[in-house]
Design an enzyme around this catalytic site. Structure first.
Site, PDB file in Angstrom:
ATOM      1  N   GLN A 221       0.907  -1.125  -0.146  1.00 46.92           N
ATOM      2  CA  GLN A 221       0.169  -0.001  -0.166  1.00 46.92           C
ATOM      3  C   GLN A 221       0.801   1.440  -0.016  1.00 46.92           C
ATOM      4  OE1 GLN A 221      -2.847  -2.167   3.050  1.00 46.92           O
ATOM      5  NE2 GLN A 221      -3.247  -0.025   3.130  1.00 46.92           N
ATOM      6  N   ARG A 368      -8.121  -0.390   8.415  1.00 46.79           N
ATOM      7  CA  ARG A 368      -9.387   0.669   8.347  1.00 46.79           C
ATOM      8  C   ARG A 368      -9.367   1.732   9.468  1.00 46.79           C
ATOM      9  NH1 ARG A 368     -13.936  -1.072   4.028  1.00 46.79           N
ATOM     10  NH2 ARG A 368     -13.898   1.097   3.304  1.00 46.79           N
ATOM     11  N   CYS A 369      -8.095   2.163   9.688  1.00 44.45           N
ATOM     12  CA  CYS A 369      -8.194   3.236  10.855  1.00 44.45           C
ATOM     13  C   CYS A 369      -6.763   3.809  11.125  1.00 44.45           C
ATOM     14  CB  CYS A 369      -8.791   2.622  12.059  1.00 44.45           C
ATOM     15  SG  CYS A 369      -7.267   2.369  13.432  1.00 44.45           S
ATOM     16  N   GLU A 738     -12.353   4.690   5.637  1.00 45.23           N
ATOM     17  CA  GLU A 738     -12.521   3.905   7.097  1.00 45.23           C
ATOM     18  C   GLU A 738     -13.328   4.269   8.014  1.00 45.23           C
ATOM     19  OE1 GLU A 738      -8.402   5.042   8.586  1.00 45.23           O
ATOM     20  OE2 GLU A 738      -9.304   6.597   9.981  1.00 45.23           O
TER      21      GLU A 738
END
Ligand code: CDP
Length: 783
Positions: A221, A368-369, A738
């Site tokens: 990523q 997702r945070c 997120e």
């Protein structure tokens, strides 16, 4: 002269995702689809023990197997100074074990073979002499006197404690608590969960012995950051390293860190002179790569009798696993946990965080945070609901009474963030209206009369995304700024190269839409490139919903740069002064004479064919964007459940999600992001959890033990939106990726607790399996 303008499908249009064309045809290119000439295959031997001294490794039987080219051990890696590597937080992590294993599933050795099946078969022929040691699987055990020291190789490390951080004002907070009319507290645990992308991690390392060029195709990523880390760790010149991230089948934070597999494959390719492919198996992904959460939290809220919040205290103990690997901004130590005061006008707060090593895989990924937002959000929203009941108020009214008001923005929170913009009442009112809150409360009361347990749960979360401003945010010293490079060709078609890396979020579509709005070129005429360090500008990658706040802004800014030049070209073509040229939707017109016009395409052609004296040819540019602040998306989620007291089974009747992420670039993609996030939030609340037994065996190593919600279990989501633009973002957008995963678990749990509160149930830790719910009901009834 210009043709009639057609509507530009830029910001605000639900343009279909250009990526999907190749994905739904099965024509994407993932790492495992790639084959290079002469390629070898790698498989990794992992430790069955959670903590054991390594007395020796005998690879001879494996080496004798036909097709095996080499067995790589920690000793071999150590000879090249590669047995250890740095983590994102500046700790160290073993690449292959040299002294002892520290978690079950840790990388012990690797086999390189001509065939992937031979490589896997050979793993069983490696003889390893382990001497088991005492195991620690929780922060409480880790902190206990006499606990085995996991990181005894670190100089000066005599226990398992990693960090102690504080944020906020302790003295002021103590005073608020001393003066409080009422104090409410909650102990809660946010369990270890896993991002579980469909595609596991993997790479092909291709080091060319003749040129010294290392091309590494990798599920990353953050390709640029990884290249820099590779250069620093391996001592390779950075220009000789090219990281290419092709299509990625979901990341969710799992594909941010550097994993030992990448490093060993690269070392093996360097030593053997062949490309080496490593594809992680599902169980390897689940037991050894980037976990999230695993936080034990204690929260306290000080209140006045009229329901005004006056102070907040939070203590958290983080289980970091055997190596501290959080992506960690070096200045904000408690990371974005600072958001723990949520949407509330809390005058003071104090947060204390302690991190511990345990015999578990390293975790802390931004699943997702961003840097602990999820845990903070969960903590405050659970505590707020319990506080409302304790002082006898409706949880919606209690929230509304304490919200930061619309006119208080920009708002400085008690832990030092400056919230950019918000309208918490707006989102709450819409969610209550959509779900029919007042009527539902009546129905709930009637249902209770009949012995049915209906629960209504709310969560009014505030998110914090877009790390970040260079003065405050970095990873390993690298500032978190991102770039966009835009080139408009003579025919008016364009190529946009961005530093973010899409893993399914649709960047190839949405970033083209930003250019479309700024320049008036249709999105299908703009190709978006990403994920190749040789061909895109530098940036820290895509995670934690940072792409829109950073790269989205860079894209708008570079487009504006080009628009300024195109305006000069238009003035030249129209033979008027630049000041007399107006621009709208891809057309430059002469002020006062709107039918005298040229298009952006005309201007682009002129940039290569007919430009004024003294002007450089071409229409291209690059921008690096340093955001002045983070962005703070928010929302209110409302969940209605019914619990069966006999079995503990609960089902979701309604789920209303109102999100505000500022200006939506592509409403359809935003909704897709929210649907995915809600589904993940539901999974965490209802079923996902990785546990460990007392020997450190990981329970959750496959999808039978680690339960993910399928379409069958997932409830229907009803979405709503409010729009509060970010004042500092060039197009007013905030991130959204997120938000729903951050915001929703508390709403689901609050709904179940709401149903069970009259029975005396005050708290259940996630995941809320029917067994746990049933046990909580029994415990409340017998106490
Ligand atoms: O960093 P990541 O891409 O995961 O998260 P994001 O910035 O929240 O963006 C997720 C997707 O939603 C991207 O395709 C964005 O362009 C899109 N988005 C949007 O269309 N409008 C917004 N206000 C925020 C995100």
């Amino acid at each position: 002269m210009a043709a009639e303008t057609e509507e530009i499908r830029g910001i605000g249009h639900s343009v279909r995702r250009v990526e999907d064309d190749r994905f739904i045809r099965g024509a994407g290119t993932y790492i495992d689809d790639m084959h290079l000439p002469g390629m070898l295959y790698m498989a990794i031997l992992r430790s069955p023990y959670a903590h054991a001294k390594l007395n020796g490794i005998d690879p001879s039987r494996a080496q004798a197997l036909e097709g095996v080219i080499a067995v790589v051990t920690g000793e071999l890696m150590a000879q090249h100074n590669l047995a250890w590597m740095p983590t994102m937080s500046g700790d160290t992590q073993a690449v292959l074990v040299t002294d002892k294993v520290r978690f079950q599933g840790q990388e012990v050795a690797a086999v390189i073979a001509t065939d992937p099946y031979v490589a896997t078969d050979a793993l069983e022929l490696i003889d390893v002499d382990y001497e088991p040691l005492g195991v620690v699987v929780s922060p409480q055990q880790s902190a206990a006197t006499g606990a085995p020291v996991i990181r005894d190789e670190k100089e000066g490390q005599t226990d398992n404690h990693i960090y102690h951080w504080e944020a906020g004002d302790q003295a002021e907070t103590d005073k608020a608590f001393a003066e409080a009319d009422k104090v409410v507290s909650l102990d809660t645990f946010y369990p270890r969960s896993h991002p579980s992308p469909l595609e596991t991690c993997g790479c092909i390392a291709d080091v060319n012995p003749a040129t010294g060029q290392a091309t590494i195709y990798m599920t990353s990523q953050a390709p640029h950051a990884i290249r820099t880390v590779f250069a620093l760790v391996a001592g390779l010149p950075e220009e000789k390293i090219r990281i290419v991230s092709p299509d990625i089948g979901g990341g969710f934070g799992n594909k941010v860190p550097v994993y030992p597999g990448y490093v060993v494959a690269t070392a093996a390719s360097l030593l053997l002179g062949h490309p080496v492919k490593w594809i992680e198996e599902r169980s390897e992904n689940l037991i050894s790569t980037g976990f999230a959460r695993d936080y034990h939290m204690h929260g306290e809220m000080a209140l006045k009798t009229d329901g005004t919040m006056t102070g907040l205290r939070v203590k958290l103990d983080a289980d970091e696993g055997a190596f501290f690997a959080d992506a960690q901004p070096s200045k904000f130590k408690v990371g974005l946990f600072h958001i723990v005061s949520g949407s509330y006008d809390l005058p003071t707060a104090h947060v204390v965080a302690d991190g511990y090593y345990t015999n578990k895989a390293p975790g802390g990924v931004a699943y997702r945070c961003s840097f602990r937002v999820t845990e903070a959000s969960y903590m405050i929203e659970r505590l707020v609901q319990n506080a409302a009941y304790e002082i006898g108020m409706d949880p919606a009214d209690f929230r509304k009474q304490n919200f930061i008001e619309k006119d208080q923005f920009p708002y400085r929170s008690a832990t030092g963030f400056e919230y950019d913009s918000g309208n918490y009442h707006g989102a709450m009112d819409l969610a209550l209206e959509k779900v029919g809150y007042e009527q539902l409360r009546k129905e709930q009361a009637e249902a209770r009369e009949e012995g049915r347990l209906i629960g209504i749960g709310l969560a009014s979360f505030t998110e914090v995304v877009g790390a970040g401003p260079h003065k405050d945010y970095d990873i390993l010293g690298l500032k978190m700024n991102d770039g966009a490079e835009l080139r408009v060709h003579p025919t008016g078609k364009a190529i946009l190269k961005i530093s973010s890396k899409t893993q399914g979020q649709g960047h190839e579509t949405t970033f083209a839409q930003i250019v479309a709005s700024e320049l008036g070129i249709q999105p299908e005429d703009i190709k978006v490139m990403h994920g190749d360090t040789d061909n895109t500008p530098y940036g820290l990658g895509t995670y934690a919903s940072r792409s829109t706040p950073t790269v989205g802004a860079a894209t708008a800014m570079v487009s504006r740069k080009l628009r300024d030049k195109a305006r000069k070209l238009a003035a030249h073509l129209l033979e008027v002064s630049e000041d007399d040229v107006e621009f709208e939707a891809g057309r430059f017109t002469v002020r006062g004479a709107p039918d005298k016009a040229v298009t952006i395409q005309d201007a682009a052609f002129a940039a290569y064919t007919n430009f004024p004296d003294g002007m450089e040819a071409g229409l291209e540019g690059v921008t690096y964007y340093d955001p002045p602040n983070l962005t703070f998306p928010f929302g209110t989620y409302a969940v209605v459940v019914e619990v069966d007291a006999e079995t503990g089974v609960w089902k979701v009747d309604r789920m209303v999600a109102v999100d505000d992420c500022g200006v939506r670039i592509n409403p359809m993609i935003v909704e897709g992001q929210i649907h995915g996030g809600l589904c993940e939030g539901f999974g965490i609340a209802a079923m996902e959890q990785i546990t460990f037994d007392e020997e450190g065996n990981c329970i959750g190593a496959n999808f039978l033990d680690y339960l993910l919600p399928t379409a069958w279990e997932t409830p229907r989501f009803e979405l709503g939106e409010t729009v509060t633009p970010s004042p500092h973002h060039p197009i007013g957008a905030k991130g959204v990726g997120e938000s729903a995963t951050v915001g929703s678990p508390a709403a689901f749990v609050n709904a179940v607790i709401d149903a069970l509160w009259p029975l005396g149930v005050r708290n259940i830790d996630m995941p809320l399996t029917s067994g746990k719910v049933w046990e909580a009901i029994q415990a409340a009834q017998t106490s």
